[in-house]
Design a protein around this motif. Structure first.
Motif, mmCIF file in Angstrom:
data_model
loop_
_atom_site.group_PDB
_atom_site.id
_atom_site.type_symbol
_atom_site.label_atom_id
_atom_site.label_comp_id
_atom_site.label_asym_id
_atom_site.label_seq_id
_atom_site.Cartn_x
_atom_site.Cartn_y
_atom_site.Cartn_z
ATOM 1 N N ARG A 1 71.098 -9.252 83.649
ATOM 2 C CA ARG A 1 72.313 -8.983 84.430
ATOM 3 C C ARG A 1 72.690 -7.504 84.326
ATOM 4 N NH1 ARG A 1 75.579 -8.474 88.257
ATOM 5 N NH2 ARG A 1 77.788 -8.764 87.913
ATOM 6 N N ARG A 2 72.605 -6.930 83.121
ATOM 7 C CA ARG A 2 72.913 -5.503 82.959
ATOM 8 C C ARG A 2 71.922 -4.650 83.734
ATOM 9 N NH1 ARG A 2 75.917 -3.482 78.636
ATOM 10 N NH2 ARG A 2 74.429 -1.804 78.320
ATOM 11 N N GLY A 3 70.644 -5.004 83.668
ATOM 12 C CA GLY A 3 69.636 -4.267 84.415
ATOM 13 C C GLY A 3 69.880 -4.340 85.905
ATOM 14 N N ASP A 4 70.221 -5.533 86.409
ATOM 15 C CA ASP A 4 70.516 -5.706 87.831
ATOM 16 C C ASP A 4 71.731 -4.890 88.243
ATOM 17 O OD1 ASP A 4 68.384 -7.454 87.988
ATOM 18 O OD2 ASP A 4 69.624 -9.269 88.005
ATOM 19 N N LEU A 5 72.744 -4.857 87.365
ATOM 20 C CA LEU A 5 73.951 -4.096 87.661
ATOM 21 C C LEU A 5 73.657 -2.597 87.702
ATOM 22 C CD1 LEU A 5 76.900 -4.464 88.317
ATOM 23 C CD2 LEU A 5 77.415 -4.481 85.869
ATOM 24 N N PHE A 6 72.847 -2.122 86.757
ATOM 25 C CA PHE A 6 72.443 -0.709 86.777
ATOM 26 C C PHE A 6 71.642 -0.399 88.048
ATOM 27 C CE2 PHE A 6 73.086 -0.005 82.073
ATOM 28 C CZ PHE A 6 73.917 1.089 82.218
ATOM 29 N N ASP A 7 70.757 -1.315 88.457
ATOM 30 C CA ASP A 7 69.980 -1.100 89.674
ATOM 31 C C ASP A 7 70.891 -1.021 90.893
ATOM 32 O OD1 ASP A 7 67.551 -1.037 88.333
ATOM 33 O OD2 ASP A 7 67.120 -3.158 88.684
ATOM 34 N N SER A 8 71.871 -1.921 90.971
ATOM 35 C CA SER A 8 72.808 -1.909 92.096
ATOM 36 C C SER A 8 73.658 -0.650 92.082
ATOM 37 C CB SER A 8 73.725 -3.141 92.044
ATOM 38 O OG SER A 8 72.975 -4.321 92.163
ATOM 39 N N LEU A 9 74.123 -0.273 90.913
ATOM 40 C CA LEU A 9 74.920 0.944 90.777
ATOM 41 C C LEU A 9 74.087 2.161 91.158
ATOM 42 C CD1 LEU A 9 77.533 2.324 89.924
ATOM 43 C CD2 LEU A 9 76.734 2.223 87.553
ATOM 44 N N ALA B 1 83.480 -0.540 91.401
ATOM 45 C CA ALA B 1 83.625 -1.988 91.208
ATOM 46 C C ALA B 1 83.779 -2.698 92.552
ATOM 47 C CB ALA B 1 84.819 -2.275 90.302
ATOM 48 N N ALA B 2 84.570 -2.123 93.443
ATOM 49 C CA ALA B 2 84.780 -2.743 94.758
ATOM 50 C C ALA B 2 83.470 -2.799 95.538
ATOM 51 C CB ALA B 2 85.838 -1.967 95.536
ATOM 52 N N ARG B 3 82.725 -1.720 95.524
ATOM 53 C CA ARG B 3 81.478 -1.675 96.286
ATOM 54 C C ARG B 3 80.442 -2.629 95.695
ATOM 55 N NH1 ARG B 3 82.425 3.523 97.534
ATOM 56 N NH2 ARG B 3 83.039 3.970 99.636
ATOM 57 N N LEU B 4 80.474 -2.797 94.370
ATOM 58 C CA LEU B 4 79.490 -3.665 93.709
ATOM 59 C C LEU B 4 79.965 -5.108 93.590
ATOM 60 C CD1 LEU B 4 78.360 -1.205 90.896
ATOM 61 C CD2 LEU B 4 77.098 -1.823 92.965
ATOM 62 N N THR C 1 81.723 -2.721 80.482
ATOM 63 C CA THR C 1 80.795 -3.260 79.473
ATOM 64 C C THR C 1 79.520 -2.421 79.421
ATOM 65 O OG1 THR C 1 79.677 -4.801 80.983
ATOM 66 C CG2 THR C 1 81.640 -5.624 79.799
ATOM 67 N N LEU C 2 79.265 -1.655 80.495
ATOM 68 C CA LEU C 2 78.080 -0.799 80.544
ATOM 69 C C LEU C 2 78.342 0.570 79.914
ATOM 70 C CD1 LEU C 2 76.909 -1.472 84.220
ATOM 71 C CD2 LEU C 2 76.114 -2.592 82.123
ATOM 72 N N ALA C 3 79.571 1.062 80.054
ATOM 73 C CA ALA C 3 79.920 2.388 79.528
ATOM 74 C C ALA C 3 81.428 2.497 79.414
ATOM 75 C CB ALA C 3 79.375 3.472 80.450
ATOM 76 N N ASP C 4 81.879 3.439 78.584
ATOM 77 C CA ASP C 4 83.310 3.578 78.294
ATOM 78 C C ASP C 4 84.089 4.380 79.329
ATOM 79 O OD1 ASP C 4 82.943 2.124 75.959
ATOM 80 O OD2 ASP C 4 82.591 3.922 74.749
ATOM 81 N N SER C 5 83.403 5.102 80.194
ATOM 82 C CA SER C 5 84.085 5.936 81.183
ATOM 83 C C SER C 5 83.186 6.096 82.399
ATOM 84 C CB SER C 5 84.394 7.314 80.598
ATOM 85 O OG SER C 5 83.184 8.023 80.348
ATOM 86 N N HIS D 1 68.847 5.790 83.538
ATOM 87 C CA HIS D 1 68.107 4.611 83.994
ATOM 88 C C HIS D 1 67.195 4.977 85.170
ATOM 89 C CE1 HIS D 1 67.342 0.430 85.135
ATOM 90 N NE2 HIS D 1 67.870 0.649 86.322
ATOM 91 N N PHE D 2 67.707 5.787 86.084
ATOM 92 C CA PHE D 2 66.926 6.250 87.239
ATOM 93 C C PHE D 2 65.675 6.988 86.780
ATOM 94 C CE2 PHE D 2 66.437 9.918 90.319
ATOM 95 C CZ PHE D 2 65.745 9.209 91.284
ATOM 96 N N PHE D 3 65.829 7.964 85.890
ATOM 97 C CA PHE D 3 64.682 8.750 85.461
ATOM 98 C C PHE D 3 63.707 7.920 84.621
ATOM 99 C CE2 PHE D 3 67.457 12.532 86.294
ATOM 100 C CZ PHE D 3 66.666 13.052 87.299
ATOM 101 N N ARG D 4 64.218 7.026 83.798
ATOM 102 C CA ARG D 4 63.334 6.179 82.989
ATOM 103 C C ARG D 4 62.508 5.254 83.874
ATOM 104 N NH1 ARG D 4 66.997 3.831 79.537
ATOM 105 N NH2 ARG D 4 66.874 5.726 78.286
ATOM 106 N N THR D 5 63.166 4.627 84.841
ATOM 107 C CA THR D 5 62.466 3.731 85.762
ATOM 108 C C THR D 5 61.449 4.505 86.595
ATOM 109 O OG1 THR D 5 64.415 2.300 85.867
ATOM 110 C CG2 THR D 5 62.803 2.063 87.639
ATOM 111 N N ALA D 6 61.862 5.691 87.071
ATOM 112 C CA ALA D 6 60.955 6.521 87.871
ATOM 113 C C ALA D 6 59.722 6.906 87.059
ATOM 114 C CB ALA D 6 61.681 7.776 88.357
#
Length: 197
Positions: free
Chosen positions: A13-21, A39-42, A51-55, A66-71
């Motif tokens: 779920r976290r991975g999917d949320l990062f991908d969507s973001l 949040a509205a767009r997602l 829950t993913l980050a504090d700010s 995440h983008f650079f790691r996946t790339a």
């Protein structure tokens, strides 16, 4: 559902949320968006994003990481399928270009304007230049490339990669980053391939 299943589900779920973001940021950039906008767009709550980050800043940094790691994973998977040195260098540089292709102008402008994400891009560009040097060195050792100074060829590539990263190539030529990497792959490998001059 077992505890292990819940952990796997939460991780997915976290991975999917990062991908969507990431998809949202690549399309629209991020400087003008607040956490409520994201949040509205997602279609999730702000508390879910927190829950993913504090700010917002940390959320952006983690998403770009995440983008650079996946790339990097995709680029290396593409290179692993090639056997010849020339094909490996071309595949590497084209795959880097392909990885950057979904990034909108707005995303790239925001990435460069925000110090932490600009630093991530610079660090990844430096790592990519080092990888090109490795691939060229392997090609020279295998006899696929002329007996050139691999460090010089890689430095030449790194200089252009840095110019691409700093948007200087886009300004000078109108090429986007992805196209510039493809051009670099073509020019570089044509110049160093072994065989008749």
């Amino acid at each position: 559902m077992t505890r292990a299943d819940r952990t796997r589900f939460a991780t997915r779920r976290r991975g999917d949320l990062f991908d969507s973001l990431l998809g949202l940021l690549l399309d629209e950039g991020f400087a003008h968006l607040g956490v409520a906008d994201l949040a509205a767009r997602l279609r999730c709550s702000k508390s879910t994003l927190y829950t993913l980050a504090d700010s917002k800043e940390q959320l952006v940094i983690k998403t770009v990481t995440h983008f650079f790691r996946t790339a990097t994973d995709h680029v290396e998977a593409s290179v692993a399928q090639e056997s010849g040195a020339r094909e490996r260098v071309i595949t590497y540089l084209v795959a880097v270009g392909d990885a950057l292709a979904p990034a909108s102008e707005r995303f790239m402008a925001d990435l460069h304007a925000f110090g932490p994400t600009r630093e991530l891009y610079e660090r990844n560009t430096a790592a990519a230049a080092h990888r090109v040097q490795q691939l060229i060195s392997e090609g020279v050792a295998a006899g696929d490339f002329r007996d050139i100074d691999a460090a010089f060829a890689a430095d030449l590539a790194a200089s252009m990669m840095s110019r691409i990263q700093r948007r200087e190539v886009a300004t000078a030529t109108g090429l986007d980053d992805a196209s510039a990497y493809r051009q670099l792959a073509s020019i570089l490998t044509t110049g160093i391939i072994a065989g008749p001059a």
